[in-house]
Each structure stands twice: as C-alpha cells, then as structure tokens.
Scaffold this motif. Sequence first.
Motif, PDB file in Angstrom:
ATOM      1  N   VAL A  68      56.269 -43.156  75.036  1.00 31.81           N
ATOM      2  CA  VAL A  68      54.891 -43.628  75.171  1.00 31.81           C
ATOM      3  C   VAL A  68      54.309 -43.822  73.782  1.00 31.81           C
ATOM      4  O   VAL A  68      54.337 -42.904  72.956  1.00 31.81           O
ATOM      5  N   ALA A  69      53.804 -45.012  73.510  1.00 29.93           N
ATOM      6  CA  ALA A  69      53.224 -45.332  72.204  1.00 29.93           C
ATOM      7  C   ALA A  69      51.705 -45.332  72.299  1.00 29.93           C
ATOM      8  O   ALA A  69      51.126 -45.973  73.189  1.00 29.93           O
ATOM      9  N   LEU A  70      51.057 -44.621  71.393  1.00 31.94           N
ATOM     10  CA  LEU A  70      49.601 -44.605  71.290  1.00 31.94           C
ATOM     11  C   LEU A  70      49.188 -45.571  70.190  1.00 31.94           C
ATOM     12  O   LEU A  70      49.659 -45.455  69.053  1.00 31.94           O
ATOM     13  N   VAL A  71      48.344 -46.534  70.527  1.00 36.38           N
ATOM     14  CA  VAL A  71      47.864 -47.483  69.524  1.00 36.38           C
ATOM     15  C   VAL A  71      46.348 -47.463  69.517  1.00 36.38           C
ATOM     16  O   VAL A  71      45.713 -47.158  70.526  1.00 36.38           O
ATOM     17  N   GLY A  72      45.789 -47.791  68.370  1.00 39.17           N
ATOM     18  CA  GLY A  72      44.339 -47.815  68.229  1.00 39.17           C
ATOM     19  C   GLY A  72      43.964 -47.864  66.768  1.00 39.17           C
ATOM     20  O   GLY A  72      44.783 -47.588  65.884  1.00 39.17           O
ATOM     21  N   SER A  73      42.733 -48.198  66.501  1.00 36.90           N
ATOM     22  CA  SER A  73      42.248 -48.254  65.127  1.00 36.90           C
ATOM     23  C   SER A  73      42.070 -46.846  64.583  1.00 36.90           C
ATOM     24  O   SER A  73      42.182 -45.853  65.320  1.00 36.90           O
ATOM     25  N   VAL A  74      41.782 -46.735  63.297  1.00 38.55           N
ATOM     26  CA  VAL A  74      41.560 -45.431  62.677  1.00 38.55           C
ATOM     27  C   VAL A  74      40.386 -44.741  63.372  1.00 38.55           C
ATOM     28  O   VAL A  74      39.331 -45.326  63.557  1.00 38.55           O
ATOM     29  N   GLY A  75      40.600 -43.496  63.770  1.00 40.52           N
ATOM     30  CA  GLY A  75      39.554 -42.747  64.451  1.00 40.52           C
ATOM     31  C   GLY A  75      39.538 -42.933  65.957  1.00 40.52           C
ATOM     32  O   GLY A  75      38.668 -42.383  66.639  1.00 40.52           O
ATOM     33  N   ALA A  76      40.520 -43.666  66.487  1.00 43.15           N
ATOM     34  CA  ALA A  76      40.547 -43.908  67.927  1.00 43.15           C
ATOM     35  C   ALA A  76      40.952 -42.665  68.708  1.00 43.15           C
ATOM     36  O   ALA A  76      40.675 -42.571  69.907  1.00 43.15           O
ATOM     37  N   GLY A  77      41.633 -41.720  68.066  1.00 44.56           N
ATOM     38  CA  GLY A  77      41.987 -40.475  68.731  1.00 44.56           C
ATOM     39  C   GLY A  77      43.468 -40.258  68.953  1.00 44.56           C
ATOM     40  O   GLY A  77      43.859 -39.274  69.580  1.00 44.56           O
ATOM     41  N   ALA A  78      44.329 -41.137  68.416  1.00 46.89           N
ATOM     42  CA  ALA A  78      45.770 -41.002  68.652  1.00 46.89           C
ATOM     43  C   ALA A  78      46.320 -39.720  68.036  1.00 46.89           C
ATOM     44  O   ALA A  78      47.061 -38.975  68.685  1.00 46.89           O
ATOM     45  N   SER A  79      45.989 -39.462  66.784  1.00 45.28           N
ATOM     46  CA  SER A  79      46.487 -38.244  66.134  1.00 45.28           C
ATOM     47  C   SER A  79      45.938 -36.996  66.802  1.00 45.28           C
ATOM     48  O   SER A  79      46.646 -35.989  66.961  1.00 45.28           O
ATOM     49  N   THR A  80      44.691 -37.044  67.216  1.00 42.40           N
ATOM     50  CA  THR A  80      44.087 -35.911  67.914  1.00 42.40           C
ATOM     51  C   THR A  80      44.790 -35.649  69.237  1.00 42.40           C
ATOM     52  O   THR A  80      45.048 -34.497  69.606  1.00 42.40           O
ATOM     53  N   LEU A  81      45.131 -36.711  69.944  1.00 43.04           N
ATOM     54  CA  LEU A  81      45.844 -36.545  71.214  1.00 43.04           C
ATOM     55  C   LEU A  81      47.177 -35.837  70.986  1.00 43.04           C
ATOM     56  O   LEU A  81      47.577 -34.974  71.772  1.00 43.04           O
ATOM     57  N   LEU A  82      47.872 -36.180  69.904  1.00 42.18           N
ATOM     58  CA  LEU A  82      49.150 -35.523  69.605  1.00 42.18           C
ATOM     59  C   LEU A  82      48.941 -34.038  69.286  1.00 42.18           C
ATOM     60  O   LEU A  82      49.746 -33.191  69.683  1.00 42.18           O
ATOM     61  N   LEU A  83      47.871 -33.712  68.564  1.00 44.21           N
ATOM     62  CA  LEU A  83      47.591 -32.312  68.249  1.00 44.21           C
ATOM     63  C   LEU A  83      47.284 -31.520  69.518  1.00 44.21           C
ATOM     64  O   LEU A  83      47.708 -30.369  69.663  1.00 44.21           O
ATOM     65  N   VAL A  84      46.545 -32.126  70.420  1.00 43.86           N
ATOM     66  CA  VAL A  84      46.237 -31.466  71.691  1.00 43.86           C
ATOM     67  C   VAL A  84      47.516 -31.292  72.519  1.00 43.86           C
ATOM     68  O   VAL A  84      47.777 -30.228  73.074  1.00 43.86           O
TER      69      VAL A  84
END
Length: 375
Positions: free
Chosen positions: A147-163
């Motif tokens: 599953v690939a998470l895409v989005g602009s900076v601040g969209a929440g992709a990195s946060t989703l990975l941390l969660v």
Amino acid sequence: MERKCGVRVRGHARGGASAAGARPPDRGRATLPRVVRAGRARPPATGALGTGPAPDLVVPPRGGRASPRARDPATRPGSPAHAALAAARPRGRAARPLGPRGRVRRGARVETQVTRLTLERVTFRYPATEAPALEDVSLEVRGGEVVALVGSVGAGASTLLLVAGDLAPRVVGGRLEGRVSFDGEGPRAIVLPAPWTQLSGMAFTVWDEVAFGPANLGLPRDEISRQVDQAVARLDLEALTSRDPTTLSGGELQRVIVAGILAMRPALLLLDEPTAELDPVGARTLWKLVRTLAGEGTAIVMATSELDALPAITDRVVWLERGRVAATGPAALLASDALVVANMGTTVAAVWRAAGLPPPYPLTVAHAAQRWERR
C-alpha cells in the motif's frame, strides 16, 4: 573453521572508554526505535518517552540505551541486550538472496489472507497542537499487500506510519483516538528517511549492526547468523560487512538499516521515503525487493514521492490530504485527473494533460505509447 562474531559494543555505549578513533554516534538527538514486537502489554518503562504501556520490544535506540529486552530471562542481568549474539558465524559468502527466482518461504499464501494492520477511525494530534495530523483515517492492510501513501508535505503520510508502527503517541507523544491493531507472528518494523537516526551506535561492523535486531529478539545463535547473512546478501552488502557503520555513505547506511530490518523477518514493514539516500540503481533494487517481500507474505505500507515507480510496485494507493483519506484505489489512481491536478500523478500522466490531450491519462510510458498508436 569458524570464528567468533558476537556483536562488539562500543565503549561509550556500556560506560567504558571508547575505542581509539571511534566517533560517538550519539549527538544529543533522540532517536526512534527500529522495530516494535507484538506481545502482551507490560508496565511502562521508567524514563520511556511518551505515555502508555511499553511494548514487548523496542530495538534499537541510538546512543547505547538498554533495550527492554534486557529484562528477558535469556539475557543475564547486567549484560547488554545483544549479548545473545555470542555465537560464531560461519566463514564464507552469505546465503543466496531470495529474489523472484528464489524459493518463497512456506506459508506465504496463507499469510496473504490475514489482515496485518487495521486502523479504524484514527485521529492523531501531536503534542501542543489542536489541529489533527490525522483525522478519521480507516485502513486495512493484508499480508502480501503493498500500500502506497501519497500526498503533499504535511498530508499525514509519515504520521500514519508512526501510528501504524506504535511510535505515535508512545514515543513522540500526542493524543490518539480510534483503534489501531496489528496481527503478525513477526514484528512490525519501520525504516525512516534519515538512516543515521536508526543506527544502534553499539556495533563496530556492518555485520554486527545488521545482527543487532535479531539478537535483541532472542533468536538462536545459528538463526541469527543465517538471517543476517541472507539480509546482507539481499541488500548487496557483502563487501561492507567488516566496515564501521559510521564510515558509510548515506546510501550505504540506508541499505544497512533495511538489512537490519529484514534480518528480523517483520510481518509488517513500514517504509518512509526508503529511497531518499539511494542512487537510481539502488532505488530500483529496493523496489524489486519490496515486491519480492510482498510475494513472501509481508504486509508493506510505504510513503514515497517516487510516484513513477509505484505502478510496478503497489497494489493500492491511498491519497492523503490534510490528514484525511481523499481517495483510495489501484495504481491507476495516479493517472486520474484529480491526482494529476494535485501534482500527485505520474510524470507521463502530467505531461499528457499539459499537452492538452484528453483523459483518461496514461499511467506509464508503455500506456502512453499504446494510446498514441491508437490515435
């Protein structure tokens, strides 16, 4: 003929004098753990970052802090967490990597039927902030799925990975609402975009660095050696095994961190910009490895800006905007008008639209050639 290959500890990591010329890896910055192992909840460790119960295993913090695994009965009191790796490893070349032509481990087909990660209506806020970094996000990832998470900076992709990796809020702090569950025989592990933040700082060689995680899992000695050699081969690190990790380039160190993760056989692999430090050849090798791991049953969630690589890799794309899921679908979503307008589409799709050609836009160069021939 065998030789002893226990993980040697840097002096400053155990309170003694550092080796001559050794550069202290701890530069005063907090580091995120590499892997979290599923298991029964334990009381929070004294001095742990964040709040909430500590997981069964956190591996490995940079700067020499002891792992919670040091409390394991298999490790003698007072000994470092990696003391389990006192075994000799065999001489010779590492085991052949499991690639597309390699043997897939038994049970992979069964594993692909299991939901490894579930996020149900998850909202997360970082400390001292009111605006959520994630809002009402629901997601399921099965074994063998990419599953690939895409989005602009601040969209929440990195946060989703941390969660998903149980690092937010446990390590980074903050407030979490909703439900996050993980089901897997192996651990869940995360690769961050800055590899030096995940270096253990406790090993003198690349081989020992890769072995650090499996040793903390309490695996048998011969199993540690076997899994490390296989991971080293998969990342083409054989020529670097005797090097000090602190002397490596960013790309080399990124491959070492990935090898250390793979040596622990994670059931869920979380990748945050995994090719950020790699050259094009290294990036292509890593993307092929991702597809191979998925074929073996590993569930993979990744955030990347390498959109043109995704059509050949991902099974599903999740588009995040301002912390919410804006759209989800197959890789063809990257050629949709909405994502192309938002600069989240592939280069071919963007060029097709910029040229004033009608949709649907082609996803790849091959698709564009086919479309052009039919004009």
